[in-house]
Design an enzyme around this catalytic site. Sequence first.
Site, short mmCIF file in Angstrom:
data_model
loop_
_atom_site.label_atom_id
_atom_site.label_comp_id
_atom_site.label_asym_id
_atom_site.label_seq_id
_atom_site.Cartn_x
_atom_site.Cartn_y
_atom_site.Cartn_z
N LYS A 148 1.68 -2.71 5.93
CA LYS A 148 1.67 -2.73 4.31
C LYS A 148 0.11 -2.04 4.39
O LYS A 148 -0.25 -1.34 3.87
CB LYS A 148 1.30 -3.96 3.71
CG LYS A 148 -0.08 -4.47 2.80
CD LYS A 148 0.65 -4.20 1.48
CE LYS A 148 0.24 -3.57 0.42
NZ LYS A 148 0.21 -2.90 -0.54
N CYS A 177 -6.96 -1.73 -3.36
CA CYS A 177 -6.14 -1.30 -2.58
C CYS A 177 -6.63 -0.39 -1.74
O CYS A 177 -6.92 -0.83 -0.57
CB CYS A 177 -4.55 -1.41 -2.77
SG CYS A 177 -4.34 -2.71 -4.28
N1 SAJ Z 1 -6.70 9.70 -6.40
C1 SAJ Z 1 -6.89 11.07 -6.16
N2 SAJ Z 1 -5.67 11.56 -5.57
C2 SAJ Z 1 -4.60 11.82 -5.55
C3 SAJ Z 1 -3.89 10.37 -5.74
C4 SAJ Z 1 -4.66 9.57 -5.94
O1 SAJ Z 1 -7.91 11.65 -6.24
O2 SAJ Z 1 -4.08 12.39 -5.96
C5 SAJ Z 1 -6.96 9.25 -6.41
C6 SAJ Z 1 -6.96 7.60 -7.56
O3 SAJ Z 1 -7.35 8.77 -8.61
C7 SAJ Z 1 -7.21 6.23 -7.70
C8 SAJ Z 1 -7.52 6.57 -6.05
O4 SAJ Z 1 -7.06 7.17 -5.36
O5 SAJ Z 1 -9.18 6.65 -7.62
C9 SAJ Z 1 -6.23 5.22 -5.41
O6 SAJ Z 1 -5.14 5.45 -6.84
P1 SAJ Z 1 -3.40 5.21 -6.44
O7 SAJ Z 1 -2.68 5.90 -6.96
O8 SAJ Z 1 -3.06 6.40 -4.90
O9 SAJ Z 1 -3.05 3.85 -5.63
P2 SAJ Z 1 -3.20 2.36 -6.11
O10 SAJ Z 1 -5.06 2.28 -5.50
O11 SAJ Z 1 -3.07 2.90 -7.68
O12 SAJ Z 1 -1.83 1.60 -5.46
C10 SAJ Z 1 -1.90 2.07 -3.96
C11 SAJ Z 1 -0.51 2.27 -3.64
N3 SAJ Z 1 0.02 2.64 -2.35
C12 SAJ Z 1 0.44 3.55 -2.28
O13 SAJ Z 1 0.74 4.32 -2.73
C13 SAJ Z 1 0.46 4.13 -0.40
C14 SAJ Z 1 0.95 1.35 -4.13
O14 SAJ Z 1 2.19 1.06 -4.14
C15 SAJ Z 1 0.44 0.26 -3.96
O15 SAJ Z 1 1.14 -1.57 -4.33
C16 SAJ Z 1 -0.94 -0.66 -4.39
O16 SAJ Z 1 -2.29 0.58 -3.74
C17 SAJ Z 1 -1.23 -2.10 -3.28
O17 SAJ Z 1 -1.94 -2.80 -4.21
O18 SAJ Z 1 -1.66 -1.67 -2.64
#
Ligand code: SAJ
Length: 415
Positions: free
Chosen positions: A204, A258
């Site tokens: 995880k 997360c």
């Molecule tokens: N972000 C970027 N560039 C990108 C993608 C995301 O800057 O190309 C930023 C987003 O704007 C945001 C942050 O990263 O600020 C996180 O966003 P995210 O969409 O990557 O993730 P979360 O936090 O919404 O959800 C994550 C997910 N983890 C993965 O994809 C490995 C989700 O599947 C998990 O269940 C969740 O964390 C969790 O609860 O752990």
Amino acid sequence: MEKICIIGLGYIGLPTASMLANNGYDILGVDINDHVVDKLSSGSLHIEEPNLEDIFLRAFKNKKIRVSKNIEKSDVFIITVPTPLTEDKKAELKYVLEASIGISKYIKKGNLVILESTSPPGTTKDLVGGTIFKNTDLQAGKDFYLAFCPERVLPGKIVYELVNNKRIIGGIDRKSAKKAKEIYSRFVKNEILLTDLKTAEFVKLIENTYRDVNLAFSNELSMICGDYGIDIWEVMKHANMHPRVNILNPGPGVGGHCIPIDPWFIIQNIDRKDTLIEKSRNINDKMPVVVAEKIASLIKDIENPRISLFGATYKENISDTRESPTNIIIRELKKKNISFSVYDPIADNFKFKISDFEECLTDSDLLVLLVGHDVYDNIDFDTISKLMRNKVILDTRNFFNSESVLKYGFKYYKL
Ligand code: SAJ
């Protein structure tokens, strides 16, 4: 009919409870927060997430789910409480501890206990199993079943992903993992793989850390590209055409509950210096500061500048504003005495004032796009150009169409 007690009714606990209630179980949802219990008991939600209301109300109207502040005797206990980060970058496990103490009062031989909350390796056995043993003499793996089943769902798509994602379950023994699998296979349509407790806890954490390290690489590249005078977005477009390269998009910072947190749980208990994981975290944490500095440099020659920030949430198309990079950027702007206004029509409970479109842009000297919400898609640059005092845009997400922006005479800067 098996009764399941789910402790913690947040973004993970409530959808899971509703899903299980609609798939044959009697559910008792428990939360320590009066507001949460009162709202849910009257049939309304305290959080927003697509389709969640539908599945909760179905369970609620069919009397398959009850909500209470108190744990009761059950066949299965599922812990879905928060595990936030402490000031010294460690997992705050007090809610897991409290839930385990609570379960100790009601657990019987043959029950199953499942931890879902993201936790450092060892937590399920040592903290959950250990606490129950200390209070009851019941031993995990002998007297009761114990498993760790992490959630993997993406905020904004939780209900869909709960059903359609693959899942991993770690058990203190094979029988515990299998027992937990029986529960989740009632609603999970994809594969459920079994392993041991520590491996599941670690998996995880590394999923989110993998994303964090990739984002740090991308964010660092954006700064290096700045040094070279190269457009990072043009670089990304070409590099990601390679069949085995998939670099994520740089941005104004990595937010959420997360990805910026879980990497610390991996390294909190090990004695290793200079890890890639820690360095990546620090790079990502620096991004909002870098953006604030860029903002300051773009308006340095303007007297009493006004900045318009588009986007308050931690990512696009969701309402959640907690842990968003915009919060940090605002903190930095305040330090620099730069006045700002924020426009975000879908943000919820933001700490700062949210203005409407016109108020945010009137006499502004710089529009900074921080979150690429779909609602900004068909934005009217003609109106914007008439409202603003200086026509300058800083687009941290490569979101706007540069042709439209340039057509209306804007100076257009990207990350
Ligand atoms: N972000 C970027 N560039 C990108 C993608 C995301 O800057 O190309 C930023 C987003 O704007 C945001 C942050 O990263 O600020 C996180 O966003 P995210 O969409 O990557 O993730 P979360 O936090 O919404 O959800 C994550 C997910 N983890 C993965 O994809 C490995 C989700 O599947 C998990 O269940 C969740 O964390 C969790 O609860 O752990």
